[in-house]
Write a protein that holds these residues in place. Sequence first.
Motif, PDB file in Angstrom:
ATOM      1  N   PRO A 266      44.449  35.553  38.355  1.00 43.75           N
ATOM      2  CA  PRO A 266      45.454  35.610  39.438  1.00 43.75           C
ATOM      3  C   PRO A 266      45.159  36.467  40.799  1.00 43.75           C
ATOM      4  N   LEU A 267      44.343  36.175  40.903  1.00 42.10           N
ATOM      5  CA  LEU A 267      43.961  36.783  42.225  1.00 42.10           C
ATOM      6  C   LEU A 267      43.413  36.260  43.357  1.00 42.10           C
ATOM      7  N   LYS A 268      44.105  36.126  44.452  1.00 38.43           N
ATOM      8  CA  LYS A 268      43.232  35.484  45.885  1.00 38.43           C
ATOM      9  C   LYS A 268      41.964  36.182  45.898  1.00 38.43           C
ATOM     10  N   LEU A 269      40.997  36.041  46.395  1.00 38.38           N
ATOM     11  CA  LEU A 269      39.945  36.157  46.537  1.00 38.38           C
ATOM     12  C   LEU A 269      39.597  35.152  48.067  1.00 38.38           C
ATOM     13  N   SER A 270      39.391  36.591  49.329  1.00 40.21           N
ATOM     14  CA  SER A 270      38.690  35.990  50.535  1.00 40.21           C
ATOM     15  C   SER A 270      37.995  36.662  51.222  1.00 40.21           C
ATOM     16  N   TYR A 271      37.089  36.051  51.484  1.00 33.82           N
ATOM     17  CA  TYR A 271      35.484  36.548  52.237  1.00 33.82           C
ATOM     18  C   TYR A 271      35.586  36.009  53.294  1.00 33.82           C
ATOM     19  N   ARG A 272      35.114  37.703  54.086  1.00 35.89           N
ATOM     20  CA  ARG A 272      35.754  37.566  55.607  1.00 35.89           C
ATOM     21  C   ARG A 272      33.909  37.646  56.313  1.00 35.89           C
ATOM     22  N   SER A 273      33.313  37.118  57.031  1.00 36.94           N
ATOM     23  CA  SER A 273      31.867  37.456  57.268  1.00 36.94           C
ATOM     24  C   SER A 273      31.886  38.419  58.567  1.00 36.94           C
ATOM     25  N   HIS A 274      32.042  39.228  58.625  1.00 35.07           N
ATOM     26  CA  HIS A 274      31.595  40.321  60.109  1.00 35.07           C
ATOM     27  C   HIS A 274      30.531  40.414  60.371  1.00 35.07           C
ATOM     28  N   PHE A 275      29.280  39.588  60.943  1.00 38.30           N
ATOM     29  CA  PHE A 275      28.444  39.150  60.929  1.00 38.30           C
ATOM     30  C   PHE A 275      28.342  41.179  60.819  1.00 38.30           C
ATOM     31  N   PRO A 276      27.078  41.477  60.213  1.00 35.84           N
ATOM     32  CA  PRO A 276      25.822  41.325  59.697  1.00 35.84           C
ATOM     33  C   PRO A 276      26.263  41.664  57.708  1.00 35.84           C
ATOM     34  N   GLU A 277      28.073  42.036  57.735  1.00 32.54           N
ATOM     35  CA  GLU A 277      28.051  42.444  56.097  1.00 32.54           C
ATOM     36  C   GLU A 277      29.066  41.838  56.056  1.00 32.54           C
ATOM     37  N   VAL A 278      29.692  41.426  55.139  1.00 28.20           N
ATOM     38  CA  VAL A 278      29.986  40.453  53.922  1.00 28.20           C
ATOM     39  C   VAL A 278      31.689  41.584  53.394  1.00 28.20           C
ATOM     40  N   GLN A 279      32.293  40.807  53.458  1.00 24.38           N
ATOM     41  CA  GLN A 279      33.779  41.537  53.640  1.00 24.38           C
ATOM     42  C   GLN A 279      34.317  40.578  52.335  1.00 24.38           C
ATOM     43  N   VAL A 280      34.457  41.350  50.642  1.00 20.31           N
ATOM     44  CA  VAL A 280      35.495  40.986  49.521  1.00 20.31           C
ATOM     45  C   VAL A 280      36.598  41.247  49.625  1.00 20.31           C
ATOM     46  N   LYS A 281      37.679  39.883  49.927  1.00 21.12           N
ATOM     47  CA  LYS A 281      39.379  41.194  49.931  1.00 21.12           C
ATOM     48  C   LYS A 281      39.976  40.521  48.799  1.00 21.12           C
ATOM     49  N   ILE A 282      40.243  40.980  47.644  1.00 15.96           N
ATOM     50  CA  ILE A 282      41.006  41.186  46.676  1.00 15.96           C
ATOM     51  C   ILE A 282      42.163  40.719  46.693  1.00 15.96           C
ATOM     52  N   THR A 283      43.179  39.954  46.737  1.00 16.72           N
ATOM     53  CA  THR A 283      44.734  40.710  46.656  1.00 16.72           C
ATOM     54  C   THR A 283      45.505  39.924  45.335  1.00 16.72           C
ATOM     55  N   GLN A 284      46.144  41.118  44.861  1.00 13.25           N
ATOM     56  CA  GLN A 284      47.048  40.492  43.379  1.00 13.25           C
ATOM     57  C   GLN A 284      48.339  40.283  43.881  1.00 13.25           C
ATOM     58  N   LEU A 285      48.538  38.999  43.555  1.00 16.33           N
ATOM     59  CA  LEU A 285      49.284  37.517  43.536  1.00 16.33           C
ATOM     60  C   LEU A 285      50.269  37.776  43.505  1.00 16.33           C
ATOM     61  N   THR A 286      50.703  38.661  42.264  1.00 11.70           N
ATOM     62  CA  THR A 286      51.891  39.138  40.919  1.00 11.70           C
ATOM     63  C   THR A 286      52.362  40.940  41.401  1.00 11.70           C
ATOM     64  N   PRO A 287      53.624  40.218  42.150  1.00 15.05           N
ATOM     65  CA  PRO A 287      54.523  41.048  42.712  1.00 15.05           C
ATOM     66  C   PRO A 287      54.235  42.379  42.701  1.00 15.05           C
ATOM     67  N   GLY A 288      53.723  43.245  42.853  1.00 19.86           N
ATOM     68  CA  GLY A 288      54.629  44.358  42.306  1.00 19.86           C
ATOM     69  C   GLY A 288      53.561  45.567  41.129  1.00 19.86           C
ATOM     70  N   ALA A 289      52.576  44.036  41.149  1.00 15.01           N
ATOM     71  CA  ALA A 289      51.359  44.316  40.221  1.00 15.01           C
ATOM     72  C   ALA A 289      50.163  45.020  40.534  1.00 15.01           C
ATOM     73  N   ASP A 290      49.861  46.347  39.971  1.00 13.42           N
ATOM     74  CA  ASP A 290      48.268  46.766  40.648  1.00 13.42           C
ATOM     75  C   ASP A 290      47.263  45.915  40.530  1.00 13.42           C
ATOM     76  N   LEU A 291      46.208  46.230  41.496  1.00 13.26           N
ATOM     77  CA  LEU A 291      44.880  46.113  40.248  1.00 13.26           C
ATOM     78  C   LEU A 291      43.773  47.061  39.473  1.00 13.26           C
ATOM     79  N   ASP A 292      43.306  45.770  38.509  1.00 14.38           N
ATOM     80  CA  ASP A 292      43.157  46.677  36.861  1.00 14.38           C
ATOM     81  C   ASP A 292      41.767  47.131  37.662  1.00 14.38           C
ATOM     82  N   ASP A 293      41.798  48.983  36.730  1.00 16.57           N
ATOM     83  CA  ASP A 293      40.485  48.884  37.120  1.00 16.57           C
ATOM     84  C   ASP A 293      39.035  48.772  36.952  1.00 16.57           C
ATOM     85  N   SER A 294      38.983  48.353  35.615  1.00 13.29           N
ATOM     86  CA  SER A 294      38.118  48.154  34.761  1.00 13.29           C
ATOM     87  C   SER A 294      37.444  47.080  35.526  1.00 13.29           C
ATOM     88  N   LEU A 295      38.583  45.770  35.796  1.00 10.75           N
ATOM     89  CA  LEU A 295      38.335  44.280  36.797  1.00 10.75           C
ATOM     90  C   LEU A 295      37.187  45.055  38.572  1.00 10.75           C
TER      91      LEU A 295
END
Length: 414
Positions: A204-233
Amino acid sequence: VIPCAILTIGSEVLDGRVTDTNSQDIALFLEEFGGQVISKISCDDDIEAIVAALRFVTPNARLVIVSGGLGPTSDDLTREALSSYLGDPLVRLPEVLEELARRYTARGREFLEINKKQADIPSSTLILPNCAGTAPGFVSHRPELSIFCLPGVPSELRVMLQESVAPHLLQLGIQKASQYTFRVFGLPESVVAARVSQLLDNHPLKLSYRSHFPEVQVKITQLTPGADLDDSLLSKIRTVIGPEYVFSQGVSAPSLEQVIGNLLKEQQLTLCVAESCTGGLISKTLTDEPGASSYFLGGFITYNNELKEKLLGVRKETLEKFGAVSAEVAIEMACGAQSYSHSSLAMSVTGIAGPDGGSPGKPVGTFFVGLSTAYESMSYEFSFASSRGRIRRFSTYKTLDLLRRRLLGLTVPE
Ligand code: ATP
Ligand code: MG
């Protein structure tokens, strides 16, 4: 996911005089709270146009953020438009009026009759204080729909999002979502996206890519409110992208120049650069980072051959035999910079940024990066066929990434 809409008001935004950076700032702010912008409209300073835009966005949005048109002049009509849309008369708030008068006087400006209208808000709304400027904003809360009206001045808008809007969102039960960014260089966005999405299909994550040339940024947003992102993930994501391509990661992931700055400081090393085709962009990028003087000694911009000889000691024979864009010249440039500055490391770059100057053996986009220490020197050849601006940016990143890899003991990819 909270559906959101953005409305930026102002003729200057419509006709291209002003780039609409406000909607970008608002969108990034909303993303922090797990909001999803479903529509974004710009419209003229015109009551009917503003009302029509609100009617268009509100059926599907839970939050609307409006910017602009809160000033004192006759073309600032956002107040009147909201009053009409909400069916709610404007009222003048005495305490706001007093505060405005105080601020105007404090700045040595006369508090005129027309300025008084900045103390007007639709009667059912709440005032949003503006500590960065004069015009306050206001917010209308109705069941399932909140509309925030903020000033158009970008610096005031940014402060108010954090200081006035964020607390209201928390009151509405809308919390900051956990976010995490991976910054990647050296892989195309499509490759990064393919690698990451296979891993995150069922989360249940939102994944967004931003291409800020020449790098690529991958942004992960946790959609479950208040929950943290899992370290192993997070560590799996890093592995699947290719760890050596991820130059930084984190809640606020540092830039490539910050990463390099930190590595140089940790290892107590200094750096000097010799630039040809990048014309100073590498030095500029390194010095974007405050405190760079503790590791960055300086750089040479040697665009023409004579200067390469005079300043860096590149030999005439080398230039004649191999050409200015060659592995040999890149090495001599780096050696020259290192021995002149006594830096621990020196990087150089020479290349063909185009659009002219290419040849069958060395097409536009060919560039060589040199690296030199007091003990060794080497060069790397790359090619990146593109426009002049992109070639310069790419070769800057490539040079910095090569340095990063060297400092981390990683291999250098093709
Ligand atoms: P003011 O009290 O200054 O009149 P305001 O709330 O009425 O504030 P505007 O008149 O709409 O705001 O804009 C003020 C300044 O902010 C202008 O210089 C304008 O160019 C700039 N601005 C307005 N909207 C945007 C936008 N969407 N993106 C970037 N800049 C903007
Ligand atoms: Mg204005």
